[in-house]
Design a protein around this motif. Sequence first.
Motif, PDB file in Angstrom:
ATOM      1  N   THR A  53     167.469  23.057  -0.008  1.00 16.93           N
ATOM      2  CA  THR A  53     167.045  21.903   0.792  1.00 16.93           C
ATOM      3  C   THR A  53     167.568  21.968   2.222  1.00 16.93           C
ATOM      4  O   THR A  53     166.936  21.437   3.130  1.00 16.93           O
ATOM      5  N   VAL A  58     166.219  25.679   7.354  1.00 18.50           N
ATOM      6  CA  VAL A  58     166.760  25.881   8.710  1.00 18.50           C
ATOM      7  C   VAL A  58     166.619  27.357   9.109  1.00 18.50           C
ATOM      8  O   VAL A  58     166.168  27.683  10.215  1.00 18.50           O
TER       9      VAL A  58
ATOM     10  N   TRP B  78     164.829  17.103  -7.768  1.00 20.37           N
ATOM     11  CA  TRP B  78     165.383  17.728  -6.549  1.00 20.37           C
ATOM     12  C   TRP B  78     164.437  18.804  -6.010  1.00 20.37           C
ATOM     13  O   TRP B  78     164.369  19.040  -4.824  1.00 20.37           O
ATOM     14  N   TRP B  79     163.710  19.467  -6.917  1.00 16.68           N
ATOM     15  CA  TRP B  79     162.811  20.542  -6.484  1.00 16.68           C
ATOM     16  C   TRP B  79     161.704  20.016  -5.578  1.00 16.68           C
ATOM     17  O   TRP B  79     161.243  20.713  -4.665  1.00 16.68           O
ATOM     18  N   MET B  81     162.110  17.737  -3.465  1.00 18.36           N
ATOM     19  CA  MET B  81     162.724  17.543  -2.142  1.00 18.36           C
ATOM     20  C   MET B  81     162.895  18.875  -1.414  1.00 18.36           C
ATOM     21  O   MET B  81     162.787  18.942  -0.187  1.00 18.36           O
ATOM     22  N   VAL B  82     163.169  19.927  -2.178  1.00 22.55           N
ATOM     23  CA  VAL B  82     163.205  21.271  -1.576  1.00 22.55           C
ATOM     24  C   VAL B  82     161.848  21.545  -0.922  1.00 22.55           C
ATOM     25  O   VAL B  82     161.757  22.010   0.224  1.00 22.55           O
ATOM     26  N   ILE B  85     161.127  19.633   2.509  1.00 19.97           N
ATOM     27  CA  ILE B  85     161.800  20.175   3.708  1.00 19.97           C
ATOM     28  C   ILE B  85     161.293  21.590   4.012  1.00 19.97           C
ATOM     29  O   ILE B  85     161.103  21.950   5.173  1.00 19.97           O
ATOM     30  N   CYS B  86     161.065  22.389   2.962  1.00 23.20           N
ATOM     31  CA  CYS B  86     160.566  23.754   3.206  1.00 23.20           C
ATOM     32  C   CYS B  86     159.138  23.742   3.763  1.00 23.20           C
ATOM     33  O   CYS B  86     158.706  24.727   4.370  1.00 23.20           O
ATOM     34  N   ALA B 280     163.923  20.188  10.848  1.00 20.63           N
ATOM     35  CA  ALA B 280     164.377  20.728   9.558  1.00 20.63           C
ATOM     36  C   ALA B 280     165.897  20.638   9.428  1.00 20.63           C
ATOM     37  O   ALA B 280     166.426  20.366   8.342  1.00 20.63           O
ATOM     38  N   LEU B 281     166.592  20.836  10.541  1.00 21.72           N
ATOM     39  CA  LEU B 281     168.064  20.793  10.510  1.00 21.72           C
ATOM     40  C   LEU B 281     168.566  19.402  10.107  1.00 21.72           C
ATOM     41  O   LEU B 281     169.370  19.264   9.171  1.00 21.72           O
ATOM     42  N   GLY B 284     167.108  18.231   6.616  1.00 22.46           N
ATOM     43  CA  GLY B 284     167.739  18.928   5.491  1.00 22.46           C
ATOM     44  C   GLY B 284     169.053  18.265   5.110  1.00 22.46           C
ATOM     45  O   GLY B 284     169.327  18.004   3.929  1.00 22.46           O
ATOM     46  N   ALA B 285     169.869  17.956   6.135  1.00 23.65           N
ATOM     47  CA  ALA B 285     171.155  17.291   5.866  1.00 23.65           C
ATOM     48  C   ALA B 285     170.916  15.908   5.258  1.00 23.65           C
ATOM     49  O   ALA B 285     171.623  15.487   4.324  1.00 23.65           O
ATOM     50  N   TYR B 287     168.355  14.960   3.462  1.00 16.65           N
ATOM     51  CA  TYR B 287     167.856  15.088   2.090  1.00 16.65           C
ATOM     52  C   TYR B 287     168.947  15.478   1.094  1.00 16.65           C
ATOM     53  O   TYR B 287     168.963  14.997  -0.033  1.00 16.65           O
ATOM     54  N   VAL B 288     169.845  16.376   1.516  1.00 18.25           N
ATOM     55  CA  VAL B 288     170.946  16.741   0.612  1.00 18.25           C
ATOM     56  C   VAL B 288     171.756  15.474   0.297  1.00 18.25           C
ATOM     57  O   VAL B 288     172.170  15.244  -0.846  1.00 18.25           O
ATOM     58  N   GLN B 291     169.924  13.454  -2.213  1.00 21.34           N
ATOM     59  CA  GLN B 291     170.016  14.059  -3.557  1.00 21.34           C
ATOM     60  C   GLN B 291     171.333  13.656  -4.217  1.00 21.34           C
ATOM     61  O   GLN B 291     171.360  13.295  -5.404  1.00 21.34           O
ATOM     62  N   LEU B 292     172.413  13.715  -3.440  1.00 20.33           N
ATOM     63  CA  LEU B 292     173.725  13.384  -4.012  1.00 20.33           C
ATOM     64  C   LEU B 292     173.823  11.892  -4.351  1.00 20.33           C
ATOM     65  O   LEU B 292     174.373  11.518  -5.389  1.00 20.33           O
TER      66      LEU B 292
END
Lengths: 83, 537
Positions: A53, A58, B78-79, B81-82, B85-86, B280-281, B284-285, B287-288, B291-292
């Motif tokens: 993720t 990035v 979670w997948w 969410m991957v 962002i991807c 994305a930077l 990504g942060a 989204y992580v 997830q948590l």
Amino acid sequence: MIIGDGMPWPPKVFWVGLLLIYGTAVLGWLMEATIRMNKIPTAAIWYTAIWGTFLLPVIVSVLYFYFPEKADEKRAKEKKEVK
Amino acid sequence: MAGSVDPIVIIIVAIYLIAVVVIGYYSRVRLKSAMDYYVAGRRLGSIVNGLALESTYLSPASMLGLPAFIFLLGYPFWWAMVAIICGMPLATLLTASALRKYAPVSFADYYADRYGDERLRWWIGIIVIVGTILYITLSLVGMALFMVAILKMPYFIALVIGTIITMFYVVYGGMIATSWNAAMQALVMSFAAIIAAIAIVWQLGGLEGVYIAAEKSYARIWNSPANAPEVSHIFTGTWIGVIGWYFVWHLGFATMPYTVVRFFTVMDIKTARRSIFWCALIAGAFYVSLQLIGITAKYMIEKSHPIAVAAGGNMSATAVLASIQRTYGIGTVTDYSMIAAVEALGNPVILGILCAGGLAIAMSTAAGWAVVVNTVIARDWMVKLLKSKKAEEKPILYGRIVAFIFLLISFIIAIQPPALVLDLSGWAFIVIICSIGPGLILGLWWKRATKAAMWFTAIVMFVVSMIAWMRAYFILGHHARFFLNDIIFGNPNALITPHQIWTVPLGFILFIIVSLLTKPPEEERVQKYCVELTKEV
């Protein structure tokens, strides 16, 4: 005319990024299906959250601006030399 | 705390709202032309545009909906969410660079020009309207839930206040104001989620603590379809379900109108590429962190939420949420699970920052869609198609009227939302990607793409995907079921989450078949859109 014959095609680096992204997903699913990697404590946090993720998108987005910009610079230089 | 207003939370949110007004006022001074309103004068840099992209694309469906879905469906989600962002970097070379080179004003410009038919603006507009209503509705629901958390007031009153704030924000800004504000909002909402996640991880004693706490709250939470029959949830209990979730939002960033228009606002192609890196930077942060928060929400609510503590610690997370639902009259209470998990931290500063972030994400998404829809209606329909002189002379006024009408419609739907915020977002994605996504991507990358295929796919897939979603929802009881499960298999649960699995590929297949069967486009058009735009992206 269907495929090929001067068709537009994304640059090579696009396919590298695509391979990294789908490779991660397929590998992750395979590892979960075979060795139950998701049940190893904290493993899923590392490979799905932190790698998949955050780091992976990035890295791919850096590849996607770095190489096209290099190619732009090269073309500009060649154009200058021709002039 | 669940029942009392905390002044610290209110002060933090007030500071945020003052910042919005200041930035909005400053931006409004610079709002001089219709181009500023529609595409921010094409002068945004990569960092501002990247942050604006993030806050527009990631709606309350992300901030509230994703943790809520993890709360319900467990780790396999979670997948998805991957994939979201991807999907961002993939858009860089697939659509963003080419569309910035083309530099239209409206989302529909591309379709009308590429396929040589102005009438396409009508149909594209109708599809965009569906997406707009769904997205502004979920933004208002999100706004109202955060207002409930801030002011501990009934959901309906929170919704009225949230809608009024959003109306002022949207109606007075346009793209230039929403871009600067959206950039600031991206920082606020990302910081809010990151700080909340760090606090939870810290409280649980690190990542190992997170893993153990999540497992304690629900023994199957980390299970994937490989652990069948002990799966975390029936909807993520099959590989078809997990892969389906993966692909539902994957192509969204490259094709959804509210992100695509942000490729038009940057200075040049280089800035367009770099803006996606920044997006994305930060995303990504963000989204992580979500997830948590999502994976630990159940544990946090049951162990530390004031309602659970008051009940002696013997209350399930679902019972806590049900109690909140009864107290405040909230319709889609699972969406509140993320806020409840942060309430359980017992830290008003973190809750205040989270609420400011929540308002930020709701307003920026509503604003992004409002700009898209008023460009489509006030400019494309009224000026381009109906040749309205008044709309041409006063584009900003007409744009604002359109934004007002859509906010009002969405407000009415948000009073009793038909589904969770992420369901509404997923529906918009499915409808838009399968009907107009093929025409956007293949229109650039396939010379043989024809006008007939564009019309056929846009009409057929729009109708089919709308019927499929509604039949699954109203007749089979849940939208995530295949809409013909009862007819083909005699079991409503036979196939799960297949809309995106079949609608998106079907859209592309139909587009290709009809293109091959119909007259190829003129060479001049092919040269302009498939060769010039895609060259050196």
